[in-house]
Design a protein around this motif. Structure first.
Motif, PDB file in Angstrom:
ATOM      1  N   THR A 184     -50.144  16.054 -15.232  1.00 53.35           N
ATOM      2  CA  THR A 184     -50.409  17.465 -15.566  1.00 53.35           C
ATOM      3  C   THR A 184     -49.614  18.447 -14.702  1.00 53.35           C
ATOM      4  N   ALA A 185     -48.916  17.932 -13.680  1.00 56.19           N
ATOM      5  CA  ALA A 185     -48.237  18.837 -12.735  1.00 56.19           C
ATOM      6  C   ALA A 185     -47.254  19.766 -13.443  1.00 56.19           C
ATOM      7  N   SER A 186     -46.641  19.274 -14.518  1.00 62.94           N
ATOM      8  CA  SER A 186     -45.631  20.102 -15.196  1.00 62.94           C
ATOM      9  C   SER A 186     -46.260  21.316 -15.890  1.00 62.94           C
ATOM     10  N   LEU A 187     -47.584  21.306 -16.073  1.00 60.60           N
ATOM     11  CA  LEU A 187     -48.239  22.472 -16.676  1.00 60.60           C
ATOM     12  C   LEU A 187     -48.100  23.716 -15.788  1.00 60.60           C
ATOM     13  N   ALA A 188     -47.790  23.469 -14.506  1.00 62.86           N
ATOM     14  CA  ALA A 188     -47.663  24.603 -13.581  1.00 62.86           C
ATOM     15  C   ALA A 188     -46.228  25.121 -13.503  1.00 62.86           C
ATOM     16  N   ALA A 189     -45.368  24.688 -14.417  1.00 70.04           N
ATOM     17  CA  ALA A 189     -43.964  25.155 -14.385  1.00 70.04           C
ATOM     18  C   ALA A 189     -43.932  26.677 -14.471  1.00 70.04           C
ATOM     19  N   GLY A 190     -43.201  27.278 -13.547  1.00 69.31           N
ATOM     20  CA  GLY A 190     -43.073  28.734 -13.559  1.00 69.31           C
ATOM     21  C   GLY A 190     -44.175  29.459 -12.804  1.00 69.31           C
TER      22      GLY A 190
END
Ligand code: NAD
Length: 331
Positions: A38-44
């Motif tokens: 899920t870490a990529s959900l925090a992109a940006g």
């Protein structure tokens, strides 16, 4: 500041939104745990907010950093789930909520102790079924009993104060003894002496490589027969399989847990429709003298208010380049 808030429940959202009126951050609430998936959900998102069972190991931090995250705001005290050394290498800042309500956790430890001792959990079920038999319901007076407090920091001290109110004798073990514990009438001893002498042992130290499985088979063998063991701190302080052996042999007279080694797979979710695969956990639930609560010791109105206020202030301080009084630094 744009903040991705992982692992949020309704109560987190309610308190964070109310306090954010004074901060005006852009809060994005995610139900998912922070993990590799899920870490990529925090992109940006320059800031990520996480809780006790979210993971921020080196790989997850790498993903977050490469997607622009610079701040990890823990909305809890413990930071054993963050790879601090990797965070430093990546130039990331970690802040936490060092204290939100030590009373909440200390009082919950006492609730577990009183429930186990006076069999309130059994009594609740019995009387609802019209069974008013007192067989098997005998407890003991807390007055005059010896209580061992492992970790006499903020929570341990309040727990000790409450137990002193019951008229208990206090023994403490801590790497850094605290004068307030001695002023309360407590006596510091080495861990083996505490294990050997206490009728009740309550764990209030953090989980570190040194304290991992602090209560193992050897430690349990040193305890008084029938000892009451309470853990509201971190699950892996206790070797659960050793505790099960201790319960089977009756060395441990009662076990009260708010935390569990493998809780990340279980706690904070409604699994009532599912088959729980963790046989160790399921075995624990079969004992009449074990109570498990799902990491709820912190859950009071006062604690949630403090968590929301400190978390959002930490983020504001970071955004404004102010001194970060709650920064976690690698040792
Ligand atoms: P604290 O830092 O004020 O106190 C911890 C104490 O433990 C310190 O005095 C420290 O010297 C001592 N200590 C450290 N390592 C030790 C060791 N190996 N053996 C003995 N003592 C050791 O922390 P606190 O606010 O009192 O919180 C204690 C723990 O409670 C936290 O680390 C956290 O894991 C847990 N906690 C649980 C909940 C919950 O909801 N169940 C909520 C908050 C905190």
């Amino acid at each position: 500041m744009k903040v991705a808030i992982f692992n949020t429940k309704n109560y987190d959202r309610q308190f964070l939104e109310a306090v954010n009126v004074n901060h005006s951050h852009e809060l994005f609430f995610l139900e998912s745990l922070l993990s590799q998936n899920t870490a990529s959900l925090a992109a940006g998102f320059p800031a990520v907010c996480m809780f006790v069972n979210d993971q921020a190991d080196a790989t997850i931090l790498d993903t977050l950093a490469s997607n622009g995250t610079r701040l990890i705001a823990l909305r809890c005290a413990g930071f054993n789930n963050v790879d601090l050394a990797r965070a430093v290498e990546l130039g990331m800042t970690i802040v936490r909520v060092p204290t939100y309500s030590p009373y909440a956790v200390a009082e919950h430890a006492v609730a577990l102790l009183l429930t186990l001792n006076r069999k309130i959990h059994r009594s609740y079920n019995r009387t609802r079924e019209g069974n008013f038999s007192l067989e098997g319901m005998m407890g003991f007076d807390l007055y005059g009993r010896t209580v061992g407090v492992v970790g006499t920091g903020k929570i341990g001290l309040i727990f000790a104060q409450i137990m002193k109110g019951f008229g208990c004798q206090l023994l403490g073990y801590d790497l850094y003894p605290h004068p307030n514990f001695v002023e309360l009438g407590g006596k510091y001893v080495e861990l083996p002496e505490l294990l050997n002498s206490a009728d009740i042992i309550s764990l209030h130290c953090p989980l570190t490589p040194e304290s991992h499985h602090l209560i193992d088979q050897r430690a349990i063998s040193q305890m008084k027969p029938g000892v009451f063991l309470i853990n509201t701190s971190r699950g892996a302080l206790i070797d659960t399989k050793a505790a099960i052996q201790g319960l089977k042999s009756k060395k441990i007279g009662a076990l009260g847990l708010d935390v569990y080694e493998q809780e990340a797979d279980l706690f904070f979710k409604d699994l009532s429709e599912q088959i729980i695969q963790d046989d160790v956990f399921e075995r624990l639930l079969t004992f009449p003298n074990v109570i498990i609560t799902g990491h709820q010791a912190f859950l009071t109105q006062e604690a949630l208010q403090h968590i929301a206020e400190t978390t959002l202030s930490n983020i504001t301080d970071f955004e404004q380049g102010c001194f970060l009084k709650n920064e976690v630094k690698a040792q």
